[in-house]
Design a protein around this motif. Sequence first.
Motif, short mmCIF file in Angstrom:
data_model
loop_
_atom_site.label_atom_id
_atom_site.label_comp_id
_atom_site.label_asym_id
_atom_site.label_seq_id
_atom_site.Cartn_x
_atom_site.Cartn_y
_atom_site.Cartn_z
N ASP A 1 -20.76 17.63 17.63
CA ASP A 1 -21.48 18.29 18.71
C ASP A 1 -20.59 19.41 19.24
O ASP A 1 -19.49 19.14 19.74
CB ASP A 1 -21.81 17.27 19.81
N ASP B 1 -32.81 29.89 10.73
CA ASP B 1 -33.76 28.93 10.17
C ASP B 1 -33.17 27.56 10.44
O ASP B 1 -33.11 26.70 9.60
CB ASP B 1 -33.99 29.18 8.68
N ASN B 2 -32.69 27.43 11.66
CA ASN B 2 -32.00 26.19 12.03
C ASN B 2 -32.93 24.99 11.91
O ASN B 2 -34.09 25.04 12.26
CB ASN B 2 -31.53 26.26 13.47
N ALA B 3 -32.34 23.92 11.43
CA ALA B 3 -33.09 22.67 11.41
C ALA B 3 -33.28 22.21 12.85
O ALA B 3 -32.55 22.63 13.73
CB ALA B 3 -32.31 21.64 10.63
N ALA C 1 -33.54 24.82 4.74
CA ALA C 1 -33.10 24.32 6.03
C ALA C 1 -32.31 23.03 5.91
O ALA C 1 -32.08 22.35 6.89
CB ALA C 1 -34.30 24.12 6.95
N THR C 2 -31.88 22.68 4.70
CA THR C 2 -31.11 21.46 4.55
C THR C 2 -29.70 21.66 5.10
O THR C 2 -29.21 22.77 5.21
CB THR C 2 -31.02 21.04 3.08
N GLY D 1 -29.26 13.21 19.64
CA GLY D 1 -27.97 13.04 20.28
C GLY D 1 -27.12 14.29 20.29
O GLY D 1 -26.00 14.28 20.74
N ARG D 2 -27.61 15.40 19.79
CA ARG D 2 -26.83 16.63 19.77
C ARG D 2 -27.47 17.63 20.72
O ARG D 2 -28.67 17.77 20.76
CB ARG D 2 -26.83 17.26 18.39
N GLY D 3 -26.62 18.36 21.38
CA GLY D 3 -27.16 19.37 22.28
C GLY D 3 -27.54 20.64 21.54
O GLY D 3 -28.30 21.45 22.04
N TYR D 4 -26.99 20.83 20.34
CA TYR D 4 -27.20 22.07 19.62
C TYR D 4 -27.68 21.80 18.21
O TYR D 4 -27.23 20.87 17.57
CB TYR D 4 -25.90 22.87 19.59
N PRO D 5 -28.61 22.63 17.73
CA PRO D 5 -29.14 22.38 16.39
C PRO D 5 -28.05 22.49 15.33
O PRO D 5 -27.12 23.28 15.45
CB PRO D 5 -30.18 23.49 16.20
N GLN D 6 -28.20 21.68 14.33
CA GLN D 6 -27.36 21.77 13.15
C GLN D 6 -27.66 23.09 12.45
O GLN D 6 -28.83 23.45 12.29
CB GLN D 6 -27.78 20.62 12.23
N LEU D 7 -26.64 23.80 12.03
CA LEU D 7 -26.90 25.01 11.26
C LEU D 7 -27.36 24.62 9.86
O LEU D 7 -26.86 23.66 9.29
CB LEU D 7 -25.64 25.87 11.16
N SER D 8 -28.29 25.37 9.32
CA SER D 8 -28.74 25.08 7.96
C SER D 8 -27.66 25.49 6.97
O SER D 8 -26.74 26.24 7.30
CB SER D 8 -30.01 25.87 7.65
N TRP E 1 -22.71 28.99 18.76
CA TRP E 1 -21.74 27.89 18.66
C TRP E 1 -21.11 27.85 17.27
O TRP E 1 -21.60 28.48 16.33
CB TRP E 1 -22.41 26.55 19.00
N MET F 1 -37.13 31.23 17.04
CA MET F 1 -36.85 30.65 15.71
C MET F 1 -38.01 30.92 14.77
O MET F 1 -39.16 30.71 15.10
CB MET F 1 -36.67 29.13 15.88
N THR F 2 -37.69 31.41 13.60
CA THR F 2 -38.75 31.72 12.65
C THR F 2 -38.93 30.57 11.66
O THR F 2 -38.02 29.82 11.39
CB THR F 2 -38.40 32.99 11.86
#
Lengths: 318, 444
Positions: free
Chosen positions: B223, A11-13, B10-11, A18-25, B290, B1-2
């Motif tokens: 990153d 359920d990644n935000a 999702a915070t 500027g980031r290549g990868y989503p922030q983990l929730s 990652w 992605m669900t």
Amino acid sequence: MTTAPVTETTDNAPPASGRGYPQLSHLDVLESEAVHIFREVAGEFERPVILFSGGKDSIVMLHLALKAFAPAPVPFSLLHVDTGHNFPEVIDYRDRTVAAHGLRLHVASVQEYIDNGRLRERPDGTRNPLQTVPLTEKIAAERFDAVFGGGRRDEEKARAKERVFSLRDEFSQWDPRRQRPELWQLYNGRHAPGEHVRVFPLSNWTELDVWQYIAREKIELPRIYYAHEREVFRRNGMWLTAGEWDGPKEGETTETRLIRYRTVGDMSCTGAVDSDAATIEQVIAEIAASRLTERGATRADDKLSEAAMEDRKREGYF
Amino acid sequence: MTTTTIDTSATSLLRFATAGSVDDGKSTLVGRLLHDSKSVLADQLEAVETASRNRGQQAPDLALLTDGLRAEREQGITIDVAYRYFATPRRRFILADTPGHVQYTRNMVTGASTAELTIILVDARNGVVEQTRRHAAVAALLRVPHIVLAVNKMDLVDHAEPVFARIAEEFTAYATQLGLPEVTAIPISALNGDNVVEPSAHMDWYGGPTVLEHLETVPVGTDPSDAPARFPVQYVIRPQTAAHPDYRGYAGQIASGVLRVGDPVTVLPSGLTSTITGIDALGRAMDVAWAPQSVTLLLADDVDISRGDLITPTAAAPTTTQDVEATICHLHERPLKVGDRVLLKHTTRTVKAIVKALPYRIDLTHDLAHQDLPEELGVNDIGTVVLRISEPLPLDPYAVSRQTGSFLLIDPADGTTLTAGMAGEAFARNASAEGAAHGDGWDF
């Protein structure tokens, strides 16, 4: 329990700029951390066990353990401390879960200890504090060296001081002044024979995180967590379930109310809350708006004194 | 992605720590943050009000919210690190609340080890003092990415801008010397709630964020593509069941970087090579994963891999070494001496080690002076160590990775955690002496 390895996990935000990868929730981060803890214990201990009460925290623990080792089975057995005053719905849930996942269940029975005279019923009828002796003796008898508990640091101020890996002596005692400092994610599980480590993979979760995770993972819970009609009576400002455990007493009258449980423990000390929240979304909305903590709303044993939890933990309570 | 039904799930998550001397008002600030962000519930507040009344205090003492143990309440002091949790609609917070008392250094080191931000409190009347410099040095040592200087008790200096400006300037100069990357200074009154959650009505001259606003908006994480991938193997999953007769997965949490299906990898310390054929992210097959995800890796070859090994991209494998130089914080009353035989826990691997030398102790309080060749390092001491270890270890510099650059020293006799170690140089100041204004060189 609808557990088995779940396939919907992200359920990644959306990616931050500027980031290549989503922030983990935050749920993904907490889940990864808890899984890491389960795997550390599996890698370093001989005889771990998961304390399983059929309550939501232990259900989430088991769900995380199932995910951590999939597609292999969970390499731990379960231990239930049965106070003899448990909700039948919860015992039913427990037994179905154990069967569904082919797990091994150990039971430490408070009733047995009372029946054979090794424990005495308290005058107030509360059985929760009586769990400590059967629990610690079972740990010693089975030579468990790591005991997973669903305790969260947000529950209670003494628990806020608890480590993820909490070394207990041969009497299962907790000494808050002699805890090992815990740095980075380097957990030190070294212990002498006879000692064991209590492990709390949900340390950093809050009540709301647990509910959000249950919703996200679509985990089945015992029905008493959702609104239902029940015969209850008032004691010490809480609604207790009427039943064969010595409640109600004379002068206490029962009535049928629409209630649900926020925590699941012993019937003698776990209070219900008035609620019409029948779905998980409604439960989450109710908790988010609540002005009472989980334990403040529903646990009689924490109100015994200002340091009730600390004192019980020192004696070996989880 | 669900998509999920609950927005708040999702915070993002921010882990931060507080540091302050005894009377700087740290507990009040924490209490104020919890209270004003409506994270204190009615029964908790009621308990604090009752306890405050019982002690004859007029107003509820918010510091009591954070003192959980009997001894703490009896003595009015804080023992050890406690963890607090609160949330706003924008973010979830884990606060490592570290006491400013006698055992400050090791507790602050503990709190800072997982923190992405540290709040350092000073009393506006006293400005930067010895303790402040110690706190800044510990934050620099642990490479905490973001620093907030909270200048507290502004109400006691008439909310005067010059007082704040002078303290902020002095602190920033010191922080630059230490190589601290980013300092945000905020003038507050924790007691009255000025600039903690609500903007102050008394300090019109301040145009920056409140403490909470800053906590909500500071960027978290790094990153993942900035750092090479490191995957310490925790556990080998081999179901050996009818459904999965040949499944052999390597379970672990990605310590840094990014892993992709198809990546050629090297296993350390053996040096065997293979290719990633699958990434199982807790039940879901992924092409890429990652840090800090917990996953299970599947490899093309049936190579011998067990707990304690490190899987890393062949193109960015670390060197292995048996001689370690590190900065350490000694945590235990039992001192560390040259010749001591210890265990070293690094990621998922525990190896034997001998303390070969203690080159110097650092005086954190004043000018970071070195005391050469101390006889021993005692509790709360910071210094450097040279270790010889029993087998080659893939140890990154702590400046590159807080996960694969950190380790513990453990007493082999009784399992006591003795020392927290960080491989490589203590401070970034040498590297950043020229380019400190740019604030880079902080890459982990």
